[in-house]
Design a protein around this motif. Structure first.
Motif, PDB file in Angstrom:
ATOM      1  N   ALA A 654       0.904  -1.163   0.024  1.00 43.80           N
ATOM      2  CA  ALA A 654      -0.164  -0.050   0.112  1.00 43.80           C
ATOM      3  C   ALA A 654       0.775   1.139  -0.192  1.00 43.80           C
ATOM      4  CB  ALA A 654      -0.961  -0.203   1.202  1.00 43.80           C
ATOM      5  N   VAL A 655       1.910   1.050   0.505  1.00 43.22           N
ATOM      6  CA  VAL A 655       2.947   2.416   0.741  1.00 43.22           C
ATOM      7  C   VAL A 655       3.613   2.539  -0.675  1.00 43.22           C
ATOM      8  CG1 VAL A 655       5.079   3.112   1.534  1.00 43.22           C
ATOM      9  CG2 VAL A 655       3.382   1.968   3.165  1.00 43.22           C
ATOM     10  N   GLN A 656       3.980   1.189  -1.476  1.00 50.62           N
ATOM     11  CA  GLN A 656       4.577   1.543  -2.622  1.00 50.62           C
ATOM     12  C   GLN A 656       3.461   2.211  -3.738  1.00 50.62           C
ATOM     13  OE1 GLN A 656       5.777  -2.354  -3.582  1.00 50.62           O
ATOM     14  NE2 GLN A 656       7.630  -2.217  -2.011  1.00 50.62           N
ATOM     15  N   LEU A 657       2.178   1.721  -3.432  1.00 51.10           N
ATOM     16  CA  LEU A 657       1.211   2.277  -4.289  1.00 51.10           C
ATOM     17  C   LEU A 657       0.525   3.675  -3.916  1.00 51.10           C
ATOM     18  CD1 LEU A 657      -1.267  -0.819  -4.628  1.00 51.10           C
ATOM     19  CD2 LEU A 657       0.360   0.175  -6.429  1.00 51.10           C
ATOM     20  N   ASN A 658       1.383   4.199  -2.901  1.00 50.24           N
ATOM     21  CA  ASN A 658       1.240   5.687  -2.494  1.00 50.24           C
ATOM     22  C   ASN A 658      -0.292   5.868  -2.277  1.00 50.24           C
ATOM     23  OD1 ASN A 658       1.866   8.307  -1.790  1.00 50.24           O
ATOM     24  ND2 ASN A 658       1.910   9.107  -4.047  1.00 50.24           N
ATOM     25  N   LEU A 659      -0.933   4.973  -1.495  1.00 46.04           N
ATOM     26  CA  LEU A 659      -2.367   5.144  -1.127  1.00 46.04           C
ATOM     27  C   LEU A 659      -2.820   6.290  -0.354  1.00 46.04           C
ATOM     28  CD1 LEU A 659      -3.450   1.484  -1.344  1.00 46.04           C
ATOM     29  CD2 LEU A 659      -3.970   2.995  -3.142  1.00 46.04           C
ATOM     30  N   PHE A 660      -1.721   6.634   0.487  1.00 44.91           N
ATOM     31  CA  PHE A 660      -1.984   7.680   1.519  1.00 44.91           C
ATOM     32  C   PHE A 660      -2.142   8.917   0.910  1.00 44.91           C
ATOM     33  CE2 PHE A 660      -0.872   4.536   4.389  1.00 44.91           C
ATOM     34  CZ  PHE A 660      -0.951   4.990   5.874  1.00 44.91           C
ATOM     35  N   LEU A 682       5.316   6.273  21.695  1.00 42.29           N
ATOM     36  CA  LEU A 682       6.489   6.184  21.094  1.00 42.29           C
ATOM     37  C   LEU A 682       6.827   4.800  20.433  1.00 42.29           C
ATOM     38  CD1 LEU A 682       9.282   7.413  23.538  1.00 42.29           C
ATOM     39  CD2 LEU A 682       8.204   8.313  21.697  1.00 42.29           C
ATOM     40  N   GLU A 683       6.276   3.558  21.011  1.00 44.01           N
ATOM     41  CA  GLU A 683       6.306   2.399  20.033  1.00 44.01           C
ATOM     42  C   GLU A 683       5.634   2.553  18.866  1.00 44.01           C
ATOM     43  OE1 GLU A 683       7.157   1.723  24.430  1.00 44.01           O
ATOM     44  OE2 GLU A 683       5.749   2.770  23.211  1.00 44.01           O
ATOM     45  N   CYS A 684       4.238   3.309  18.918  1.00 46.67           N
ATOM     46  CA  CYS A 684       3.509   3.358  17.703  1.00 46.67           C
ATOM     47  C   CYS A 684       4.393   4.499  16.411  1.00 46.67           C
ATOM     48  CB  CYS A 684       2.379   4.163  17.989  1.00 46.67           C
ATOM     49  SG  CYS A 684       0.893   3.095  18.831  1.00 46.67           S
ATOM     50  N   LEU A 685       4.865   5.249  16.812  1.00 47.56           N
ATOM     51  CA  LEU A 685       5.636   6.126  16.197  1.00 47.56           C
ATOM     52  C   LEU A 685       6.924   5.544  15.581  1.00 47.56           C
ATOM     53  CD1 LEU A 685       5.306   9.564  18.087  1.00 47.56           C
ATOM     54  CD2 LEU A 685       4.065   9.056  16.056  1.00 47.56           C
ATOM     55  N   ASN A 686       7.723   4.840  16.316  1.00 51.37           N
ATOM     56  CA  ASN A 686       8.805   3.873  15.995  1.00 51.37           C
ATOM     57  C   ASN A 686       8.314   3.017  14.886  1.00 51.37           C
ATOM     58  OD1 ASN A 686      11.159   4.733  16.804  1.00 51.37           O
ATOM     59  ND2 ASN A 686      10.461   4.160  18.965  1.00 51.37           N
ATOM     60  N   LEU A 693       5.774   5.207   7.141  1.00 47.57           N
ATOM     61  CA  LEU A 693       4.452   5.288   7.149  1.00 47.57           C
ATOM     62  C   LEU A 693       4.287   6.812   7.403  1.00 47.57           C
ATOM     63  CD1 LEU A 693       2.393   2.551   8.531  1.00 47.57           C
ATOM     64  CD2 LEU A 693       2.519   3.065   6.308  1.00 47.57           C
ATOM     65  N   LEU A 694       5.115   7.457   8.362  1.00 48.94           N
ATOM     66  CA  LEU A 694       5.189   8.732   8.582  1.00 48.94           C
ATOM     67  C   LEU A 694       5.538   9.772   7.318  1.00 48.94           C
ATOM     68  CD1 LEU A 694       6.732   8.667  12.113  1.00 48.94           C
ATOM     69  CD2 LEU A 694       4.465   9.440  11.502  1.00 48.94           C
ATOM     70  N   ALA A 696       5.108   8.786   4.505  1.00 45.71           N
ATOM     71  CA  ALA A 696       3.920   8.717   3.510  1.00 45.71           C
ATOM     72  C   ALA A 696       2.680   9.609   3.889  1.00 45.71           C
ATOM     73  CB  ALA A 696       3.285   7.009   3.531  1.00 45.71           C
ATOM     74  N   ILE A 697       2.717  10.035   5.091  1.00 47.25           N
ATOM     75  CA  ILE A 697       1.661  10.873   5.334  1.00 47.25           C
ATOM     76  C   ILE A 697       2.092  12.424   4.885  1.00 47.25           C
ATOM     77  CG2 ILE A 697       0.533  12.142   7.570  1.00 47.25           C
ATOM     78  CD1 ILE A 697       0.553   9.385   8.837  1.00 47.25           C
ATOM     79  N   HIS A 698       3.494  12.525   5.327  1.00 43.40           N
ATOM     80  CA  HIS A 698       4.182  13.820   4.732  1.00 43.40           C
ATOM     81  C   HIS A 698       5.507  13.719   4.949  1.00 43.40           C
ATOM     82  CE1 HIS A 698       5.178  17.837   4.083  1.00 43.40           C
ATOM     83  NE2 HIS A 698       3.965  18.160   3.670  1.00 43.40           N
ATOM     84  N   PRO A 699       6.466  13.963   4.076  1.00 44.24           N
ATOM     85  CA  PRO A 699       7.811  13.805   4.122  1.00 44.24           C
ATOM     86  C   PRO A 699       8.569  14.399   5.090  1.00 44.24           C
ATOM     87  CG  PRO A 699       7.157  14.547   1.695  1.00 44.24           C
ATOM     88  CD  PRO A 699       5.878  14.658   2.488  1.00 44.24           C
ATOM     89  N   GLN A 700       7.949  15.537   5.880  1.00 51.50           N
ATOM     90  CA  GLN A 700       8.573  16.276   6.667  1.00 51.50           C
ATOM     91  C   GLN A 700       8.301  15.744   8.096  1.00 51.50           C
ATOM     92  OE1 GLN A 700      10.590  18.839   6.597  1.00 51.50           O
ATOM     93  NE2 GLN A 700      10.537  18.758   4.404  1.00 51.50           N
ATOM     94  N   LEU A 701       7.374  14.680   8.169  1.00 48.47           N
ATOM     95  CA  LEU A 701       7.237  14.108   9.470  1.00 48.47           C
ATOM     96  C   LEU A 701       8.407  12.818   9.713  1.00 48.47           C
ATOM     97  CD1 LEU A 701       3.394  13.630   9.457  1.00 48.47           C
ATOM     98  CD2 LEU A 701       4.839  15.216  10.654  1.00 48.47           C
ATOM     99  N   ASN A 702       9.322  12.535   9.055  1.00 46.76           N
ATOM    100  CA  ASN A 702      10.402  11.364   9.553  1.00 46.76           C
ATOM    101  C   ASN A 702      11.000  11.849  10.899  1.00 46.76           C
ATOM    102  OD1 ASN A 702      10.690   9.396   7.675  1.00 46.76           O
ATOM    103  ND2 ASN A 702      11.612  10.900   5.950  1.00 46.76           N
TER     104      ASN A 702
END
Length: 903
Positions: A654-660, A682-686, A693-694, A696-702
């Motif tokens: 799904a990430v590769q297909l850029n569905l987000f 924190l575990e979720c964000l990691n 996935l971060l 994929a939501i927005h490049p600046q959220l890495n």
């Protein structure tokens, strides 16, 4: 008074779980061979045995609770009446000790899971007590009257008072010797031969009525069942009664008692080894007498597996190779989803094996429904390898019928490849099994029938997990639905969390009928109010006590294109559950009278809960709704589960297909907000970072190293602040967004906010907060302990909301500054002045800018310790007022440094 010291024996004697008289007697006999040992009794399913043990044996012999044993001191473990590891799990810590020595005494056949022992005394005699009694005879150790009676009880029970074919001359010899040493036959007779209670008579009648005789190539096997919420005392004794009354040759009795299934098996024919059969259920015994206890399975599941085992055991000539369909129809993994759908339509196939290009090496499975849905979603040209099932089981042609049925029935894999030499040579389907059993005139297990579901009743669990008021509400909902001619179910996370023993009163109900009408009737009955949504055929009922219930009409959702909101059609409960995100959330709890508490599981949710697995219901789940990916991570970390391999592969796809990128910002924000409010944020964000996935939501959220450090500190200060129960409560969403976007430029931050569809007001608030934080940070960086005051800290932080203050605390690396900020939050922020504006009016000052200036300076003096009493504060106010009148307003009416006056 000091607590008594824990027992420190060097030797421990124990027996198997669900111990019988032979196990108890063998333990006591072994205590004469190991005089200083502590006896650890594992518990028993026989009520009379338990009473006898509690009332008599504990007073006579050295029995201890395992929790009271100091295992570091134990050097030798003696196991009697079993050698199977799974049957002595209560002493697992001893088995795990690397230097533990083990002695065993047993009369059961060898198994693959037998413990490795330094000394083994295993004989094919009628009871283990007989073996140890002969050892006592050889050593000249004479038992007392009580001990001889207990030992005799063990021998009498396990030999059926010397009537079982397994009885040996050695059993008679041992009993004769015990009789010579005072064995009391009256006591044994009273314990073994007793009248049945009315409850036992009812259970025996139910066994007789439920008994069915199955013919396996001329061998008749009787299977009987009984089901009750309460424990059935002396179940094995009732089975013996049944066998004697009906003259049964082979008997399997299944007793559902609460959340466990107890199996008691007896055989008088050599062709049926009941010990071998029971070993598959985690139990054990002899070829002629055995038992097992099963958890986390329904009665019908155990029955079906038993039939499959018997059929395979008595028909060993039937193998996977003899029943498979050949040659298999396969498709290569580089073909498209459209090609796969066309092939399956042309040949009327429900599924196909996928092979590596140019080979017959099976690399996956693909079902027709997935291929069709992929084409409908515009993915017709995507390689089928992207959505094929890659985690599956296969067998060789020599696999037994039981192995095949265990996968097709137990694992619910309806399409089973048969592989030889690394290549697929055939397939066994659910239809193949049904046809075989029909041809053989065998009983077809319920789990092979159309629309199989796993059902068990969890009403006792509900009683312990739910408040009485909620239980009463659910019962009332069930009765009301019945009056309306509907069926009603509790579904989703509420049911899941009952099984996980987690508090959750967020109740979702699904009605097979008119959900909105039901909601209005329920609200009317309990003086509630309703908010309905006609488009989605749902409603929310709010009761006077604040309890809310979501009510939905059983529906099937379909998606017109990837990431679209669902279109709703009326459906059944099964199809309603199929639309859900993960198997663990696809559970339904029947609330109808007569079926209240019946758990409905069509998709293996109970298995996945037991195995701690997050699994999607179908391969296109994330294509239809990519926000499910964020939920998968949230549930994985909340429950300490794991996302299964197939689901993980679909996430990456799904990430590769850029569905987000096609998702609306509001839907992303909702799921992200739920994640940032999780305990394990924190575990979720990691995990989101690992899965890309971060970005994929927005490049600046890495997450870089600085952000990760601050986020770790944010959790610490968040938890610290929450434990203080201070007001106002912290907004986790706002706090962690500050951490996630730390270091971004204003324009970049605005881009992130627009992607997440913040409202104009939310955007202004966040931008102002970031500006205030930047100003405060600049001031705090210049603060020097020797030259600055605490009032400067106060006036710097006071304009900020609590999230801004906590962010500064987390970001600061200076310990002194962190302590000062903590003082502000815990003490200074709530410190009240001992005077106010009314006092200034009394002193003759009119309302005006002078108020702010004087109160600010008085507050600064109070914080810095220069004016801690009301008298001192009033005195300072007078001095400042005189200065104001003398020098004019300009000298003291400067604006507060941070643009905010005193409180």
């Amino acid at each position: 008074m000091n607590a008594p010291a824990r027992p420190r024996p060097k030797t421990v004697i124990t027996a198997h779980a669900n111990a019988d008289f032979d196990a108890l007697a063998a333990m006591i006999a072994a205590s004469s061979l190991y005089p200083d040992a502590a006896l650890v009794f594992p518990g028993s399913q026989e009520k009379n045995l338990r009473n006898f043990y509690i009332q008599s044996t504990t007073y006579l012999f050295n029995f201890k609770a395992f929790k009271d044993i100091d295992i570091s001191e134990v050097e030798l473990l003696v196991i009697v009446d079993t050698r199977q590891k799974s049957r002595v799990a209560h002493v697992q810590p001893l088995l795990d000790k690397p230097d533990i020595r083990i002695h065993v005494f047993d009369h059961h056949p060898d198994t693959e899971e037998d413990v490795a022992a330094e000394y083994s005394c295993v004989k094919n005699w009628g009871s283990t007590t007989t073996i140890i009694t002969h050892e006592l005879m050889a050593r000249g150790i004479v038992p007392g009257i009580e001990e001889a009676t207990v030992l005799g009880l063990g021998i009498f029970e396990d030999t059926g008072s010397f009537t079982f074919n397994s009885t040996t001359p050695e059993d008679f010899t041992a009993a004769a010797w015990l009789r010579q040493n005072g064995m009391d036959l009256g006591v044994i007779s009273d314990l073994l031969a007793r009248d049945l209670s009315s409850e036992q008579i009812r259970v025996l009648s139910e066994l007789i009525e439920s008994a069915k005789v199955h013919d396996f190539h001329g061998i008749e096997v009787t299977v009987a069942e009984v089901s009750t919420e309460e424990f059935i005392s002396d179940f094995a004794y009732l089975v013996h009664k049944f066998i004697d009354m009906e003259n049964v040759r082979v008997m399997f009795a299944l007793g559902r008692m609460g959340d466990r299934i107890h199996i008691v098996a007896r055989s008088r024919v050599g062709e049926v080894n009941v010990g071998f059969i029971c070993s598959f259920f985690g139990g054990g015994g002899h070829g002629y007498a055995a038992s097992a206890t099963v958890k986390d399975k329904t009665l019908s599941e155990v029955r079906d597996e038993l039939i499959a085992l018997l059929y395979s055991h008595i028909n060993p000539q039937i193998t996977a190779g003899s029943i498979m369909s050949r040659p298999p129809k396969v498709i290569e993994s580089d073909k498209s989803m459209r090609e796969a759908a066309d092939v399956m339509t042309r040949f009327s196939l429900k599924a196909m094996a996928v092979v590596a290009p140019g080979t017959m090496r099976c690399v996956g499975l693909l079902d027709h429904r997935t291929a069709d849905k992929a084409v409908a979603h515009g993915l017709k040209d995507v390689a089928l390898a992207e959505y094929m099932l890659t985690e599956y089981m296969s067998v060789g042609p020599g696999a037994s019928l039981h192995q095949v049925m265990e996968i097709v029935i137990g694992k619910r894999q309806r399409f089973l490849p048969v592989v030889e030499g690394g290549e697929i040579i055939g397939v066994v389907t659910r239809t193949d099994l049904v046809n075989l059993l029909v041809e053989e005139s065998a009983r077809i297990p319920e789990t092979l029938m159309p629309d199989p579901k796993r059902e068990r009743n969890i009403r006792p669990v509900m009683r312990t997990q739910l408040p009485g008021s909620i239980l009463a509400l659910l019962e009332q909902a069930g009765m009301l639905a019945k009056e309306l001619g509907y069926k009603i179910y509790a579904v989703g996370g509420f049911v899941r969390d009952i099984l996980l023993a987690r508090p959750n009163l967020d109740i979702d109900l699904v009605v097979e009928g008119d959900g909105i009408r039901f909601a209005h009737e329920l609200a009317k009955a309990r003086q509630g109010r309703v908010k309905e949504h006609q488009k989605f055929k749902t409603a929310v009922v709010v009761f006077p006590d604040g309890q809310r219930i979501d009510v939905a009409t059983a529906r099937l959702e379909y998606y017109e294109y990837p990431t679209a909101l669902p279109t709703v059609e009326l459906s059944s409960i099964k199809m309603d559950l199929y639309r859900r995100d993960f198997t663990v959330n696809a559970l339904a709890l029947n609330l109808s009278p007569g079926h209240f508490g019946q758990l409905m599981d069509f998709f293996g949710a109970q298995r996945d809960i037991k195995e701690k697995t997050i699994r999607v219901l179908h391969s296109l789940s994330f294509v239809e709704d990519p926000t499910r990916i964020l939920r998968a991570v949230r549930f994985e970390q909340r429950f300490n589960f794991r996302i299964d391999g197939q689901t993980l592969r679909l996430i990456k796809n799904a990430v590769q297909l850029n569905l987000f990128a096609k998702l609306s910002g509001s839907r992303l924000t909702h799921e992200l907000q739920l994640i940032l409010e999780e305990e394990h944020v924190l575990e979720c964000l990691n995990r989101l970072q690992d899965l890309k996935l971060l970005a994929a939501i927005h490049p600046q959220l890495n997450l870089d190293a600085d952000r990760m450090r601050v986020l770790m500190e944010l959790r610490k200060v968040h938890d610290w602040y929450s434990l203080l129960y201070l007001e106002p409560p912290v907004n986790s969403w706002r706090l962690y967004i500050l951490g996630l976007t730390m270091g971004t430029e204003r324009e970049q931050f605005e881009q992130i906010c627009r992607r997440l569809r913040f409202s104009d007001r939310e955007l202004r608030e966040f931008l102002n907060l970031r500006d205030h934080i930047a100003e405060a940070l600049a001031r705090l960086m210049t603060w020097q302990e020797a030259q600055s005051s605490m009032s400067e800290i106060y006036f710097t932080l006071d304009p900020l909301p609590v999230e801004g203050v906590l962010f500064l605390m987390a970001r600061s690396r200076r310990e002194v500054m962190r302590k000062n900020i903590s003082q502000y939050l815990t003490r200074l922020r709530s410190q009240e002045l001992l005077m106010d504006g009314s006092d200034l009016k009394t002193l003759g000052l009119r309302n005006g800018p002078g108020f702010t200036a004087i109160l600010r300076q008085v507050r600064a003096a109070a914080i810095d310790g220069a004016a801690t009493t009301r008298e001192r504060q009033l005195e300072l106010a007078k001095t400042l007022l005189e200065k104001l009148r003398k020098d004019g307003l300009d000298a003291v009416q400067h604006r507060p440094r941070n643009g905010r006056g005193a409180h």
